[in-house]
Design an enzyme around this catalytic site. Structure first.
Site, PDB file in Angstrom:
ATOM      1  N   ASP A  49      98.047  70.371  33.269  1.00 41.69           N
ATOM      2  CA  ASP A  49      99.434  70.431  33.878  1.00 41.69           C
ATOM      3  C   ASP A  49     100.227  71.149  34.692  1.00 41.69           C
ATOM      4  O   ASP A  49     101.242  71.777  35.115  1.00 41.69           O
ATOM      5  CB  ASP A  49     100.634  70.329  32.874  1.00 41.69           C
ATOM      6  CG  ASP A  49     100.424  68.897  32.386  1.00 41.69           C
ATOM      7  OD1 ASP A  49      99.706  68.403  32.947  1.00 41.69           O
ATOM      8  OD2 ASP A  49     101.213  68.655  31.029  1.00 41.69           O
ATOM      9  N   LYS A  61     109.402  69.598  26.810  1.00 39.38           N
ATOM     10  CA  LYS A  61     108.999  68.181  26.355  1.00 39.38           C
ATOM     11  C   LYS A  61     107.882  67.942  25.630  1.00 39.38           C
ATOM     12  O   LYS A  61     108.403  67.018  24.907  1.00 39.38           O
ATOM     13  CB  LYS A  61     109.252  67.541  27.881  1.00 39.38           C
ATOM     14  CG  LYS A  61     109.348  65.962  27.931  1.00 39.38           C
ATOM     15  CD  LYS A  61     109.079  66.068  29.319  1.00 39.38           C
ATOM     16  CE  LYS A  61     107.127  65.762  29.661  1.00 39.38           C
ATOM     17  NZ  LYS A  61     106.603  64.663  30.099  1.00 39.38           N
ATOM     18  N   ASN A  62     106.666  68.383  26.197  1.00 41.11           N
ATOM     19  CA  ASN A  62     105.807  68.023  25.002  1.00 41.11           C
ATOM     20  C   ASN A  62     105.786  68.263  23.586  1.00 41.11           C
ATOM     21  O   ASN A  62     104.944  67.638  22.682  1.00 41.11           O
ATOM     22  CB  ASN A  62     104.330  68.319  25.981  1.00 41.11           C
ATOM     23  CG  ASN A  62     104.184  67.312  27.458  1.00 41.11           C
ATOM     24  OD1 ASN A  62     104.900  67.016  28.148  1.00 41.11           O
ATOM     25  ND2 ASN A  62     103.531  68.495  27.862  1.00 41.11           N
ATOM     26  N   ARG A  67      94.619  57.534  31.093  1.00 44.81           N
ATOM     27  CA  ARG A  67      94.751  56.949  30.007  1.00 44.81           C
ATOM     28  C   ARG A  67      94.293  55.919  29.306  1.00 44.81           C
ATOM     29  O   ARG A  67      95.662  55.707  28.579  1.00 44.81           O
ATOM     30  CB  ARG A  67      96.054  57.588  29.735  1.00 44.81           C
ATOM     31  CG  ARG A  67      96.113  59.169  30.836  1.00 44.81           C
ATOM     32  CD  ARG A  67      97.051  60.401  30.587  1.00 44.81           C
ATOM     33  NE  ARG A  67      98.362  60.087  31.166  1.00 44.81           N
ATOM     34  CZ  ARG A  67      99.633  60.826  31.119  1.00 44.81           C
ATOM     35  NH1 ARG A  67      99.689  61.351  30.876  1.00 44.81           N
ATOM     36  NH2 ARG A  67     100.681  59.704  31.921  1.00 44.81           N
ATOM     37  N   CYS A  88     104.131  58.644  34.352  1.00 45.92           N
ATOM     38  CA  CYS A  88     102.766  59.047  36.087  1.00 45.92           C
ATOM     39  C   CYS A  88     101.642  58.237  36.037  1.00 45.92           C
ATOM     40  O   CYS A  88     101.075  57.706  35.089  1.00 45.92           O
ATOM     41  CB  CYS A  88     102.544  60.519  35.435  1.00 45.92           C
ATOM     42  SG  CYS A  88     104.535  61.231  35.495  1.00 45.92           S
ATOM     43  N   ARG A 110     112.219  64.034  34.631  1.00 49.23           N
ATOM     44  CA  ARG A 110     111.433  64.263  33.862  1.00 49.23           C
ATOM     45  C   ARG A 110     110.921  65.350  32.562  1.00 49.23           C
ATOM     46  O   ARG A 110     110.943  65.415  31.848  1.00 49.23           O
ATOM     47  CB  ARG A 110     110.569  63.076  33.752  1.00 49.23           C
ATOM     48  CG  ARG A 110     110.473  62.029  34.150  1.00 49.23           C
ATOM     49  CD  ARG A 110     109.595  60.991  34.373  1.00 49.23           C
ATOM     50  NE  ARG A 110     108.649  61.014  33.163  1.00 49.23           N
ATOM     51  CZ  ARG A 110     107.443  60.702  32.891  1.00 49.23           C
ATOM     52  NH1 ARG A 110     106.804  61.767  34.639  1.00 49.23           N
ATOM     53  NH2 ARG A 110     106.964  60.957  31.853  1.00 49.23           N
TER      54      ARG A 110
END
Length: 420
Positions: free
Chosen positions: A306, A22-23, A121, A116, A398
């Site tokens: 993560d 995903k990233n 951030r 999230c 997600r």
């Protein structure tokens, strides 16, 4: 709202194919805005965030077509330079369209991001970097308004902290800027390198890929390409931890062990067996109790933030006391209270969590607070006695493709109850 149910206590045994990351997929799809030509991506995971980004690209003028695990994006003309709050607020990575829009159209209006709740951030590093490249930026009513009437200009940009998102955004913007851009203290994550390699195949000139200094010589335009998304190292690490948690034996297929070597090293230290072959990683446990092991989250190639929540779940039944330090996000211990519902013994001390291993966990109804916390609850539930119900599983959707199916294939008793 859907719920996931798990009857714990079963050893995982079998093989799990690891999906595309995903990233990596999100910045790659965003980069398709930089050219009018078709860009095709393969090994794209079917996830909520990917679908949301496809919707946003459509708003901006892209035609996005999916066929199996392939996604083709064509943007002959950017018809809107506004990325609306309704979409951008759903997931943080959508903010990255700021770079390509500014590079190609010399203007952009992008909503401040959401995603999230694991820390602030802030976007100031994005703004300062683009300003160094000649952009004029204002913040008005929750939107970033950016203009570069004469186009972006090459510049030396040194980030005070390592940021994957900032590196993605500035690297994409720099590909069409005039002159050379030097990104110092750039992120070295595999997903950043994957984006850089894709941009090079589109005609970009980038040196230093995989290092903390990237040199990008701007070009007049980019062209189309076909690119395969790398395997998801976080998904791989999560299933590796799940295998160790249940005392099972699982082979992860289609992975590059080097991309999550720090996590594998911690698993070895805890007493799990790890065998690495080309494109495969086998995780197993010989039946003995795992040993408490410390971990400190760091930027790549360190232990990934993560995987912090999942590793904490693993340590809840390890013998002894482990200390887990979170250095990346200031609010990423929201899973601690939920793990305590299983009977875990965890105390927080600032950026550190002290985990005292217990003999066993017991099932409980729990609620996910973010994507990776969701995965930690799954890991705990797989080993807990009884049936666990996990609420708010939209977080899982997600970032994990076909999670229930993959775990069931390895013997887990897991199912999803659809919301009525």
């Amino acid at each position: 709202m859907d719920t996931i149910h798990i009857r714990g206590g079963r050893r995982l045994s079998g093989s799990i194919p690891i999906s595309g990351a995903k990233n990596a997929a999100l910045p790659l799809m965003t980069a398709a805005l930089l050219t009018a030509d078709p860009v095709k991506f393969t090994n794209v995971p079917a996830l909520t965030d990917v679908r949301s980004l496809a919707k946003l690209l459509g708003v901006l003028g892209s035609d996005v077509q999916r066929d199996g695990d392939s996604v083709t994006i064509v943007t002959p003309e950017i018809t809107s330079t506004t990325a609306p709050y309704e979409i951008v607020s759903q997931f943080r990575a959508s903010f990255w369209v700021l770079g390509p829009l500014l590079a190609r159209c010399h203007e952009a209006k992008v909503s401040l991001p959401g995603g999230c709740a694991i820390g602030a951030r802030p976007v100031d590093l994005y703004i300062k970097g683009l300003q160094k490249m000649g952009a004029e930026i204002d913040l008005i009513e929750g939107y970033v308004l950016a203009k570069a009437p004469g186009g972006l200009k090459g510049a030396v940009v040194r980030s005070p902290i390592v940021s994957v998102g900032v590196t993605h955004t500035l690297m994409m913007a720099a590909t069409l800027a005039e002159g050379e851009t030097v990104l110092e203290n750039a992120a070295r994550e595999p997903e950043v390198s994957d984006l850089a390699h894709c941009l090079v195949s589109m005609g970009a000139k980038i040196q230093g890929i995989g290092t903390s200094t990237l040199r990008i010589e701007g070009v007049e335009k980019l062209h189309g390409t076909t690119h395969r998304v790398i395997a998801d190292r976080i998904e791989a690490g999560t299933y590796a931890i799940a295998a160790a948690m249940t005392g099972g034996e699982v082979t992860l297929e289609g992975v590059n062990a080097e991309t999550f070597d720090a996590a594998l090293s911690v698993l070895r230290a805890a007493g799990a067996g790890v065998d690495v072959q080309q494109g495969q990683v086998r995780i197993y446990r010989n039946g003995e109790r795992l040993q408490a092991t410390n971990a400190v989250t760091q930027v790549f190639p360190g232990f990934p933030t993560d995987l912090q929540a999942q590793f904490m779940a693993l340590m809840t039944t390890a013998e002894g006391e482990s200390e887990i330090t979170e250095t990346i996000f200031e609010n990423r211990f929201m899973h601690v209270q939920e793990l305590a519902r299983f009977g875990a013994d965890i105390s927080l001390h600032g950026d550190k969590a002290l985990v005292r291993g217990v003999e066993k966990l017991k099932a409980a109804p729990v609620m996910a607070s973010d994507l990776r916390a969701s995965a930690a609850l799954v890991v705990a539930a797989l080993a807990a006695e009884g049936e666990t119900t996990i609420n708010r599983v939209y977080h899982l959707d997600r970032g994990f493709e076909r999670l229930e199916e993959k775990l069931r294939a390895c013997g887990a008793d897991i199912w999803r109850a659809k919301a009525s």
